[in-house]
Design an enzyme around this catalytic site. Structure first.
Site, PDB file in Angstrom:
ATOM      1  N   CYS A 112     -12.655  27.492 -24.010  1.00 39.15           N
ATOM      2  CA  CYS A 112     -13.015  26.656 -25.168  1.00 39.15           C
ATOM      3  C   CYS A 112     -14.284  27.139 -25.862  1.00 39.15           C
ATOM      4  O   CYS A 112     -14.576  26.717 -26.983  1.00 39.15           O
ATOM      5  CB  CYS A 112     -13.171  25.209 -24.735  1.00 39.15           C
ATOM      6  N   HIS A 252     -16.591  21.926 -30.250  1.00 34.33           N
ATOM      7  CA  HIS A 252     -15.257  22.030 -29.666  1.00 34.33           C
ATOM      8  C   HIS A 252     -14.665  20.629 -29.586  1.00 34.33           C
ATOM      9  O   HIS A 252     -15.298  19.697 -29.060  1.00 34.33           O
ATOM     10  CB  HIS A 252     -15.356  22.670 -28.281  1.00 34.33           C
ATOM     11  N   ASN A 282      -6.790  18.727 -28.459  1.00 29.52           N
ATOM     12  CA  ASN A 282      -7.740  19.755 -28.042  1.00 29.52           C
ATOM     13  C   ASN A 282      -7.032  21.105 -28.112  1.00 29.52           C
ATOM     14  O   ASN A 282      -6.101  21.358 -27.362  1.00 29.52           O
ATOM     15  CB  ASN A 282      -8.203  19.406 -26.624  1.00 29.52           C
TER      16      ASN A 282
HETATM   17  C1  4VN Z   1     -14.207  20.560 -22.260  1.00 21.97           C
HETATM   18  C2  4VN Z   1     -13.994  19.241 -21.886  1.00 21.97           C
HETATM   19  C3  4VN Z   1     -12.709  18.740 -21.652  1.00 21.97           C
HETATM   20  C4  4VN Z   1     -12.445  17.356 -21.237  1.00 21.97           C
HETATM   21  C5  4VN Z   1     -12.894  16.871 -20.037  1.00 21.97           C
HETATM   22  C6  4VN Z   1     -12.573  15.589 -19.636  1.00 21.97           C
HETATM   23  C7  4VN Z   1     -11.786  14.797 -20.439  1.00 21.97           C
HETATM   24  C8  4VN Z   1     -11.683  16.520 -22.010  1.00 21.97           C
HETATM   25  C9  4VN Z   1     -11.757  13.045 -18.749  1.00 21.97           C
HETATM   26  C10 4VN Z   1     -11.752  11.547 -18.641  1.00 21.97           C
HETATM   27  C11 4VN Z   1     -10.445  10.980 -19.167  1.00 21.97           C
HETATM   28  C12 4VN Z   1     -10.237  11.387 -20.605  1.00 21.97           C
HETATM   29  C13 4VN Z   1     -10.262  12.886 -20.730  1.00 21.97           C
HETATM   30 CL1  4VN Z   1     -15.355  18.291 -21.697  1.00 21.97          CL
HETATM   31  C14 4VN Z   1     -11.664  19.625 -21.789  1.00 21.97           C
HETATM   32  C15 4VN Z   1     -11.879  20.920 -22.146  1.00 21.97           C
HETATM   33  C16 4VN Z   1     -10.764  21.847 -22.280  1.00 21.97           C
HETATM   34  O1  4VN Z   1     -10.658  22.227 -23.581  1.00 21.97           O
HETATM   35  C17 4VN Z   1     -13.145  21.388 -22.395  1.00 21.97           C
HETATM   36  N1  4VN Z   1     -11.376  15.290 -21.607  1.00 21.97           N
HETATM   37  N2  4VN Z   1     -11.401  13.523 -20.067  1.00 21.97           N
HETATM   38  C18 4VN Z   1     -10.496   9.456 -19.018  1.00 21.97           C
HETATM   39  O2  4VN Z   1      -9.966   8.952 -18.039  1.00 21.97           O
HETATM   40  O3  4VN Z   1     -11.116   8.774 -19.872  1.00 21.97           O
END
Ligand code: 4VN
Length: 325
Positions: A112, A252, A282
Site C-alpha cells: 500500500c 492511502h 481499498n
Molecule cells: C493499511 C491498513 C489496513 C486496514 C487495517 C485494519 C482494518 C484496514 C480492522 C478493524 C475492522 C475494520 C477493518 Cl491500516 C489495510 C491495509 C491494506 O491495504 C493497509 N482495515 N480494519 C473492524 O472490525 O472495525
C-alpha cells in the site's frame, strides 16, 4: 538541482461495481457493518482484466493527456502487490503493450506504500539525470488474491489503477519537496499475500500452495494510526513546512476510520483529508494515484497546491511525499 514536474495524471477502474449488499449475498456481513467499520459502500471488481490491463489503460490515457508518444518515456515503474506474474514484471508488460521502446521498466513491491516508494524512485532517476520522463503507475487486481470466504478482509478491497508522468522541466520549482520512507520488516507478518514456501524435500511432493491475502487488522490499524502522523511530520520537517501549510493529505484509502483518526491526531481539519474509499474500497497501491487524479480533475489540486501523499501497509511500510503540484 533538476526541476521535476507532473506532466499528466490519470486513473482507471474496471466497470463492474460490487455493492456491500452484493457481498452480503455471498458472505455473512452487512452494508451497515461495512460502512460503519470501513466507510466503504462499493468497490470495482475486474472481470477478465488483469493488473497490466488496468495499468495500460492508465498509461495510454497519460500519453493522450500529455501529448507525448510512448517513445518519449524513459522509465516505467509499476507499484503493485498483485502483479500478473513473478516475471515478466507488470511494468514490462505495460512497456511492451504501449510500445515504449526506449523505456526500461520494473515493478516496485511495497504494498500500500508502493506508489509513494515508486515516486521516490522516479524522482531519484530524474534528479540524477538518468531519465527525463518517467511514467509511475499504481495498479492492483486484489480481487484475484482475496480469500472470498474471509469476511474480515474480503469486504475491504477493490481493483483499480492510477498514475502520472513526471518529467524534467527547467522552469520554476521542483514538484518534489521532501519525503520520508520507513520499513518495519519485523512486523511484516501482520499483512501477507502470496507467500511461497520453499520445498522441504526434493523432489517436491505435494502441490505448491498460494496463500491469499491475510491481515492482523488490529496490528496494522494501530501501526497506521501510530506511524502515519509521524511520517507526515518528518516529511514536512524536511520540507521546512508546517503540517498546517499542506492543502491536501492524499492518504492511502485503507479504511475511512484510519484517515479520520490521523486527521484528529494531527489536529488538522478533516476537509484536508479527501476520502473516496466509499466508491472504490481499498485499492492498495492504486488508491493514492486514483484519489490524486480525482482531485486534479476536480480542480482541487491545482498548480501551486501543497500535497502530502502518504502510503502505509504491507511490509510493514510507510511513506510520505510532499509535493508542490
Ligand atoms: C493499511 C491498513 C489496513 C486496514 C487495517 C485494519 C482494518 C484496514 C480492522 C478493524 C475492522 C475494520 C477493518 Cl491500516 C489495510 C491495509 C491494506 O491495504 C493497509 N482495515 N480494519 C473492524 O472490525 O472495525
Amino acid at each position: 538541482m533538476k526541476k521535476i514536474k507532473f506532466r499528466a495524471s490519470s486513473h482507471y477502474v474496471p466497470k463492474k461495481i460490487v455493492t456491500n449488499d452484493d457481498l452480503a449475498q455471498i458472505m455473512d456481513t452487512s452494508d451497515e457493518w461495512i460502512q460503519k467499520r470501513t466507510g466503504i459502500k462499493q468497490r470495482h471488481i475486474s472481470q477478465g482484466e488483469n493488473t497490466a490491463d488496468l495499468s495500460v489503460k492508465v498509461a495510454l490515457d497519460l500519453l493522450a493527456k500529455s501529448g507525448l508518444s510512448a517513445k518519449e518515456i524513459d522509465l516505467i515503474i509499476v507499484a503493485t502487490m498483485s502483479p500478473e506474474a513473478y516475471t515478466p514484471s507488470t511494468a514490462a508488460l505495460v512497456q511492451g503493450e504501449i510500445g515504449a521502446s526506449k523505456a526500461f521498466a520494473f515493478d516496485i513491491s511495497a504494498a500500500c506504500s508502493g506508489y509513494i516508494y515508486a515516486l521516490e524512485m522516479a524522482s531519484a532517476y530524474l534528479a540524477s539525470g538518468q531519465a527525463k520522463r518517467v511514467m509511475v503507475l499504481g495498479g492492483e487486481v486484489l480481487s484475484k488474491i482475496i480469500d472470498w470466504q474471509d469476511r474480515a478482509t474480503a469486504v475491504l478491497f477493490g481493483d483499480g489503477a492510477g498514475g502520472a508522468i513526471l518529467e524534467i522541466d527547467s522552469d520554476g520549482t521542483s514538484a518534489f519537496l521532501a519525503s520520508d520512507l520507513a520499513t518495519y520488516g519485523q512486523d511484516g507478518q501482520s499483512l501477507t499475500a502470496g507467500i511461497t514456501p520453499a520445498l522441504t524435500s526434493f523432489p517436491a511432493n505435494g502441490e505448491h500452495k498460494f496463500s491469499s491475502f491475510a491481515m492482523d487488522g488490529h496490528a496494522v490499524y494501530s501501526f497506521a494510526t501510530r506511524e502515519v502522523p509521524k511520517s507526515i511530520q518528518r516529511a514536512c520537517d524536511k520540507a521546512q513546512l508546517a503540517v498546517s501549510d499542506i492543502d491536501y493529505f492524499v492518504l492511502h484509502q485503507a479504511n475511512a476510520r484510519i484517515i479520520k483518526s490521523v486527521a484528529k491526531k494531527m489536529q488538522l481539519p478533516i476537509e484536508k483529508f479527501p476520502i473516496n474509499i466509499d466508491r472504490y474500497g481499498n485499492t492498495s497501491a492504486a488508491s493514492e494515484p486514483i484519489l490524486f487524479d480525482e482531485l486534479v480533475q476536480a480542480g482541487k489540486i491545482k498548480p501551486g497546491s501543497l500535497v502530502a501523499l502518504s502510503g502505509f501497509g504491507g511490509g510493514l511500510t510507510v511513506g510520505t511525499q510532499i509535493i508542490r503540484y
